[in-house]
Motif scaffolding. Structure first.
Motif, PDB file in Angstrom:
ATOM      1  N   UNK A   1       5.903  15.865  14.951  1.00 54.88           N
ATOM      2  CA  UNK A   1       5.985  16.936  13.969  1.00 54.88           C
ATOM      3  C   UNK A   1       6.480  16.354  12.649  1.00 54.88           C
ATOM      4  N   UNK A   2       5.637  16.397  11.619  1.00 52.91           N
ATOM      5  CA  UNK A   2       6.016  15.735  10.368  1.00 52.91           C
ATOM      6  C   UNK A   2       7.303  16.289   9.766  1.00 52.91           C
ATOM      7  N   UNK A   3       7.578  17.543  10.027  1.00 55.60           N
ATOM      8  CA  UNK A   3       8.759  18.115   9.403  1.00 55.60           C
ATOM      9  C   UNK A   3      10.051  17.637  10.043  1.00 55.60           C
ATOM     10  N   UNK A   4       9.913  17.011  11.233  1.00 54.18           N
ATOM     11  CA  UNK A   4      11.105  16.462  11.867  1.00 54.18           C
ATOM     12  C   UNK A   4      11.095  14.946  11.780  1.00 54.18           C
TER      13      UNK A   4
ATOM     14  N   UNK B   1       0.811  -1.217   0.000  1.00 54.12           N
ATOM     15  CA  UNK B   1       0.000   0.000   0.000  1.00 54.12           C
ATOM     16  C   UNK B   1       0.846   1.271   0.000  1.00 54.12           C
ATOM     17  N   UNK B   2       2.164   1.089   0.164  1.00 53.49           N
ATOM     18  CA  UNK B   2       3.010   2.290   0.290  1.00 53.49           C
ATOM     19  C   UNK B   2       3.321   2.869  -1.084  1.00 53.49           C
ATOM     20  N   UNK B   3       3.103   4.163  -1.199  1.00 55.57           N
ATOM     21  CA  UNK B   3       3.401   4.794  -2.467  1.00 55.57           C
ATOM     22  C   UNK B   3       4.780   5.442  -2.421  1.00 55.57           C
ATOM     23  N   UNK B   4       5.002   6.198  -1.362  1.00 53.42           N
ATOM     24  CA  UNK B   4       6.322   6.783  -1.183  1.00 53.42           C
ATOM     25  C   UNK B   4       6.472   7.222   0.273  1.00 53.42           C
ATOM     26  N   UNK B   5       7.705   7.523   0.654  1.00 52.76           N
ATOM     27  CA  UNK B   5       7.938   8.053   1.994  1.00 52.76           C
ATOM     28  C   UNK B   5       8.800   9.300   1.824  1.00 52.76           C
ATOM     29  N   UNK B   6       8.500  10.316   2.584  1.00 51.10           N
ATOM     30  CA  UNK B   6       9.275  11.554   2.412  1.00 51.10           C
ATOM     31  C   UNK B   6       9.313  12.335   3.712  1.00 51.10           C
ATOM     32  N   UNK B   7      10.268  13.235   3.796  1.00 48.70           N
ATOM     33  CA  UNK B   7      10.290  14.176   4.921  1.00 48.70           C
ATOM     34  C   UNK B   7       9.834  15.519   4.383  1.00 48.70           C
ATOM     35  N   UNK B   8       8.650  15.983   4.799  1.00 44.78           N
ATOM     36  CA  UNK B   8       8.121  17.213   4.214  1.00 44.78           C
ATOM     37  C   UNK B   8       8.838  18.450   4.737  1.00 44.78           C
ATOM     38  N   UNK B   9       8.821  19.480   3.946  1.00 43.90           N
ATOM     39  CA  UNK B   9       9.300  20.787   4.409  1.00 43.90           C
ATOM     40  C   UNK B   9       8.085  21.543   4.939  1.00 43.90           C
ATOM     41  N   UNK B  10       8.311  22.501   5.838  1.00 43.73           N
ATOM     42  CA  UNK B  10       7.166  23.176   6.478  1.00 43.73           C
ATOM     43  C   UNK B  10       6.173  23.749   5.473  1.00 43.73           C
ATOM     44  N   UNK B  11       6.649  24.231   4.324  1.00 44.88           N
ATOM     45  CA  UNK B  11       5.694  24.847   3.397  1.00 44.88           C
ATOM     46  C   UNK B  11       4.796  23.828   2.700  1.00 44.88           C
TER      47      UNK B  11
ATOM     48  N   UNK C   1       3.099  21.666   4.413  1.00 45.52           N
ATOM     49  CA  UNK C   1       2.074  21.317   5.393  1.00 45.52           C
ATOM     50  C   UNK C   1       1.043  22.434   5.489  1.00 45.52           C
ATOM     51  N   UNK C   2      -0.207  22.085   5.391  1.00 44.30           N
ATOM     52  CA  UNK C   2      -1.280  23.058   5.595  1.00 44.30           C
ATOM     53  C   UNK C   2      -2.066  22.620   6.803  1.00 44.30           C
ATOM     54  N   UNK C   3      -2.218  23.528   7.757  1.00 41.93           N
ATOM     55  CA  UNK C   3      -3.013  23.185   8.921  1.00 41.93           C
ATOM     56  C   UNK C   3      -4.439  23.634   8.671  1.00 41.93           C
ATOM     57  N   UNK C   4      -5.372  22.761   8.961  1.00 40.00           N
ATOM     58  CA  UNK C   4      -6.771  23.087   8.762  1.00 40.00           C
ATOM     59  C   UNK C   4      -7.403  23.335  10.118  1.00 40.00           C
ATOM     60  N   UNK C   5      -7.881  24.531  10.330  1.00 43.45           N
ATOM     61  CA  UNK C   5      -8.533  24.913  11.585  1.00 43.45           C
ATOM     62  C   UNK C   5      -7.695  24.518  12.792  1.00 43.45           C
ATOM     63  N   UNK C   6      -6.401  24.575  12.650  1.00 48.65           N
ATOM     64  CA  UNK C   6      -5.463  24.282  13.734  1.00 48.65           C
ATOM     65  C   UNK C   6      -5.604  22.871  14.288  1.00 48.65           C
ATOM     66  N   UNK C   7      -6.332  22.032  13.600  1.00 49.78           N
ATOM     67  CA  UNK C   7      -6.547  20.704  14.184  1.00 49.78           C
ATOM     68  C   UNK C   7      -5.959  19.600  13.317  1.00 49.78           C
ATOM     69  N   UNK C   8      -6.253  19.665  12.063  1.00 49.34           N
ATOM     70  CA  UNK C   8      -5.755  18.599  11.194  1.00 49.34           C
ATOM     71  C   UNK C   8      -4.718  19.149  10.251  1.00 49.34           C
ATOM     72  N   UNK C   9      -3.929  18.278   9.699  1.00 53.57           N
ATOM     73  CA  UNK C   9      -2.907  18.718   8.769  1.00 53.57           C
ATOM     74  C   UNK C   9      -3.067  18.034   7.437  1.00 53.57           C
ATOM     75  N   UNK C  10      -2.778  18.792   6.391  1.00 49.81           N
ATOM     76  CA  UNK C  10      -2.778  18.221   5.056  1.00 49.81           C
ATOM     77  C   UNK C  10      -1.386  18.419   4.487  1.00 49.81           C
ATOM     78  N   UNK C  11      -0.979  17.447   3.695  1.00 44.21           N
ATOM     79  CA  UNK C  11       0.328  17.540   3.048  1.00 44.21           C
ATOM     80  C   UNK C  11       0.073  17.744   1.570  1.00 44.21           C
ATOM     81  N   UNK C  12       0.738  18.714   0.993  1.00 37.00           N
ATOM     82  CA  UNK C  12       0.523  18.862  -0.445  1.00 37.00           C
ATOM     83  C   UNK C  12       1.744  18.331  -1.185  1.00 37.00           C
TER      84      UNK C  12
END
Lengths: 164, 782
Positions: free
Chosen positions: B683-686, B638-648, B650-661
């Protein structure tokens, strides 16, 4: 109820309960477990947490290639938790499946004749005595004999909320 | 009827001995008859009323066994064995006569006039004694009242044998189905008819031994017909083959009934479905009193019929040729006679016969060879696999011990042990593997039945039957395959007229193949039918409200619509398929096996379904990851890829959930701590994000680190944990601890139940466009 009747009742109810019991300590109380239910006793080991489970389910362990659930009997009985130490044991019991139960320490095996076992006491409403087979008398001491099937089988190990 | 068992024994013994004096090794029919008599004798002497000595019965049982081996050609020194047998048969008489004459204290019943002294005691005359002989009554002499089915009584002591019988009989029935299809392909091959005869005979023998009268009798009657067939007294026609299939179906039901009775034997009666009608029919057919009803336009046409169909000659000519073949020149083939008659040219005949040859050619190579095997309880195999897995862990622990590094010899020895241990593990795993051929062969029968019903001509072509996969996988892939093959025949393949109009051959083809590919099994179902039409599928989905009319779907997305529940494009709901249940179940089943299904299709050319499955359910390739204190395993599939995201990213939605673009897609991030009610926000960026795809939805799982990829043996957590969401099982990791295997679709469901409100609202924020299409996409594929 006359004395004679009570004796009669107790011997009727409990004579078939006579046999060998493994006893263990839990918060300074001594409990007994029918030896035929016991598969093995192992020292405390690394336990893998399983999510969505009630507090008394500690997780799962690897028992020589089999993954079996482990429950903390203290938590199950509403007793305060303590740190595990080198006395802490996991008793693996067979209740149709293998389940490990964590106890403070394992004592010994007693042969308790049916005549020395009295029916479970009727305590106040707050104390559930369904788990208790009877009270075994060994010399001056009293051991609480557990109906381990009832302890383990009646409960779901997965919290209801998770099954939504 | 007044014939008691005693008289029957006398008569049978006399027949048997007469035959024994004359029999020769090559006279198979007579040997078969003798075998029949022996079996009858075993039955009759088993009757307590016959008061036959046990030795007699044993002798006869042994004789029957030897006869069977002689018939089947299983004995090396056949002539010698036959001589011994005839001597023993002639001695039977004395065994019986000695006992019979000596004790019988009863008044001599002289109304019996058997050749030998026929004294029989009164008890021998039972009111219903005739029933004893029913199963083996010669088919050419139908009973006045026809066959009477009897309730069945099983002794408790026999249950163990009966269980064995059920297993064996099922195997034989499978063998029979395969053999019937082969006979159908090449009716002139007598050895194929023999292949068909044998399993029936075995079932008959076993059923007779266990007193399962209905089964015994039914198989006996079929045997009679087939016997006539292999002796050339009866043509193996399509109608006859249909009849045999009918019998197989009845036998299946019968055997299932017996099997269903076994778990709670009440020592009583097994209700059996009525077989009397079929038995009587078989008898009448065998006696020539009733013709086999022939079907019209059967798929495997005979040469003559094909020539008629090709317009080369007239049916009358063929009839004449067939008549001639029967009466004067049986050794010639229909085609040859037609050529002799000048009704067809050699070329036309070869054209007509070619497809038939092509059909049987691949079959000949894959003819089933009896393999050497023993039955083992799968539980034992499972625990062997468990133990070997433990051995591997223990060996790894030893190999990693600090003391070992200091001694070169020890290093060498330990690694040698390691090698052996891994070989043992592989071997243990392979024991669960069985070839998929058996499942494939069942599909032949299915295609035959479905195509007949749908009035189409369809040929199933199998490949890769030897491909092995885990027994559990094979068991679970059966149903989905049935669905898909049905669909292929019913929807995929066009009717003969449409095919002709499209310039295709009248016979549609369905290819079913299996092969290994990159550690997976790939099963392919391909048809040369009309193909999937993306426009039609989309239109249908809009009509059903499954998607919005404005939505643009790629062809692949349109094909995927057939997996939506309640989706069916069949204009007419046939009784075979088209109710719109099926493909969604197929996909679910395949996903449960941790497999994937893909569709390729071209209008007018055909459709290909490609299923890829893991070799075994017991092992997966997994990525071991760490989240907080715990380690989890994410299935690699089921794995498509693995990555370490940069802060930009990550989008926080209503300070509760996070989306990765990622590349323009927005992927929700799952914190395992939150979903599993455990501590620890990562923290996904770390850390790392593993992007996994499930049912065409993507999710990102945030983990502290990737530990590594490894094959793990899946362990069930047991029934107590069966309601866990997001966890499919446990696996024992290299250090002996248990790691939980994540089930991403379950995880996603739990996650959505937390965040659904948030997702719904977020549609109104700045990501409106993308999110709206995401949720639409969900609607399509959910």
């Amino acid at each position: 109820m006359s004395h004679a009747t009570q004796d009669l009742v107790s011997s009727n109810v409990c004579s078939e309960l006579g046999g060998k019991y493994l006893t263990f300590m839990l918060d300074n109380e001594e409990y007994g477990l029918a030896i035929l239910k016991v598969r093995e006793i192992i020292g405390i080991m690394d336990i893998t947490n399983v999510p969505q489970t009630p507090d008394f389910v500690e997780g799962v362990i690897n028992l020589r290639g089999k993954v079996i659930p482990v429950i903390d009997l203290r938590t199950k009985f509403g007793l305060p938790r303590t740190e595990y130490n080198d006395q802490t044991c996991i008793i693996v019991v067979d209740v149709g499946m293998l389940v490990g139960i964590i106890v403070d320490t394992v004592r010994e095996v007693h042969d308790i004749p049916g005549g020395d076992i009295e029916p479970a006491p009727q305590l106040g409403g707050s104390i559930n005595t369904d788990f208790i087979l009877g009270m075994g008398k060994v010399k001056d001491e009293v051991k609480i004999l557990l109906d381990i099937d009832k302890v383990l089988v009646t409960d779901e190990f997965v919290q209801a909320a998770a099954t939504l | 009827m007044s014939s008691g068992p005693g008289e029957q024994i006398n008569a049978l013994l006399a027949q048997l001995q007469q035959a024994a004096a004359a029999v020769e090794l090559t006279d198979l029919p007579l040997l078969a008859k003798m075998h029949g008599w022996c079996e009858q004798l075993v039955d009759t002497t088993g009757d307590p009323a016959a008061s036959a000595p046990a030795e007699l019965r044993l002798e006869i049982t042994a004789a029957a066994k030897t006869l069977e081996q002689l018939i089947l050609g299983e004995i090396e020194n056949a002539q010698q064995e036959l001589n011994t047998l005839t001597t023993r048969i002639s001695a039977l008489d004395q065994l019986w006569a000695g006992i019979e004459n000596a004790p019988a204290p009863a008044a001599g019943n002289s109304e019996h006039s058997a050749p030998s002294a026929a004294a029989s005691t009164p008890e021998e005359i039972q009111p219903c004694a005739s029933s004893v002989a029913v199963p083996v009554v010669e088919a050419s002499e139908p009973l006045p009242g026809g066959y009477a089915s009897e309730p069945l009584l099983l002794a408790a002591s026999e249950l163990e044998y009966v269980k064995g019988f059920v297993d064996e009989a099922r195997e034989h029935l499978e063998a029979i189905e395969v053999a019937v299809l082969e006979v159908e392909r090449s009716p002139d091959h007598m050895d194929k008819v023999n292949d068909l005869f044998r399993p029936f005979h075995t079932i008959k023998g076993m059923a007779g031994f266990l007193n399962l009268r209905d089964i015994n009798c039914l198989t006996h009657e079929v045997e009679t017909l087939l016997d006539q067939g292999r002796k050339g007294q009866r043509q193996i026609t399509a109608g006859l083959i249909d009849l045999v299939f009918d019998v197989v179906d009845i036998l299946k039901v019968q055997i299932n009934e017996v099997a269903a009775y076994l778990p709670q034997p009440h020592g009583g009666v097994i209700a059996q479905p009525p077989v009397a009608k079929m038995i009587d029919k078989l008898r009448r057919v065998a006696a020539g009193e009733e013709a086999v009803s022939e079907r019209s336009g059967s798929p495997p046409l005979k040469t003559g019929e094909k020539l008629v169909a090709m317009g080369v000659t007239a049916p009358e000519v063929v009839d004449f040729a067939l008549e001639k073949q029967k009466t004067t020149t049986p050794e010639k083939k229909t085609g040859e006679i037609l050529m002799d008659l000048g009704a067809a040219t050699a070329r036309q005949v070869s054209q007509a016969t070619r497809p038939a040859a092509a059909e049987s050619a691949p079959k000949a190579g894959s003819s089933t060879v009896a393999d050497q095997s023993i039955r083992i309880d799968t539980l034992k195999l499972d625990s062997l696999v468990d133990l070997v897995g433990e051995l591997v862990v223990a060996q790894t622990l030893v190999a990693g011990h600090t003391l070992i590094g200091s001694d070169p010899k020890l290093i060498k020895d330990v690694s040698q042990v390691g090698k052996i241990v891994r070989d043992v593990q592989e071997m243990a795993m392979s024991m669960r593997m069985i070839p998929i051929g058996g499942t494939f062969q069942k599909m032949s029968r299915l295609v035959r039945d479905v195509s007949r019903k749908a009035d189409k001509q369809v040929e199933l072509i199998l490949a890769g039957e030897d491909t092995e996969l885990d027994k559990n996988v094979i068991q679970q892939i059966g149903d989905p395959l049935v669905h898909m093959i049905r669909n292929a025949v019913d929807h995929g393949i066009e009717g003969p007229e449409d095919r002709a109009a499209a310039g295709k051959e009248p016979v549609g083809r369905v290819y079913l193949s299996a092969r290994h590919q990159a550690g997976n099994i790939v099963i392919e179902i391909r048809d040369d039918g009309r193909g999937l039409n993306p426009q039609k599928l989309t239109a249908k989905a809009i009509e059903k409200g499954l998607i919005e009319p404005s939505q643009e779907l790629t062809d692949q997305q349109a094909y995927a619509l057939i997996f939506a529940p309640g989706f069916s494009t069949a204009q007419v709901i046939s009784d075979i398929s088209g109710r719109g249940v099926g493909m969604d179940v197929v996909r679910r089943n395949i996903q449960e096996l941790r497999g994937k299904i893909e569709i390729q299709s071209e209008i007018g050319v055909g459709t290909t379904f490609t299923i890829s499955l893991p070799l075994t359910l017991a092992i997966i390739d997994g990525m071991v990851v760490r989240a907080g204190e715990e380690r989890f395993i994410i299935p690699t599939i089921v794995i498509e890829q693995a990555l370490r995201p940069t802060p930009n990213m990550i989008t926080t939605v209503q300070q509760r959930g996070q989306m990765l673009s990622v590349r323009g897609r927005l992927i929700p991030l799952i914190q395992l701590g939150q979903v599993f009610d455990m501590d620890g926000y990562i923290n996904p960026c770390e850390a790392m994000v593993v992007i996994a795809i499930t049912e065409n939805r993507e999710v990102g799982i945030v983990v502290n680190e990737l530990i590594g990829q490894q094959q793990v043996v899946i362990k069930t957590l047991g029934e107590k944990f069966q309601h866990l969401r997001g966890v499919s099982g446990g696996a024992i990791l290299g250090d002996g601890r248990v790691g939980l295997i994540l089930e991403v679709s379950g995880l996603e469901n739990v996650f959505r139940s937390y965040y659904q409100p948030m997702l719904d609202h977020s549609g109104a924020t700045d990501h409106q466009g993308t999110l709206a299409s995401v949720s639409n996409y969900k609607a399509v594929l959910n």
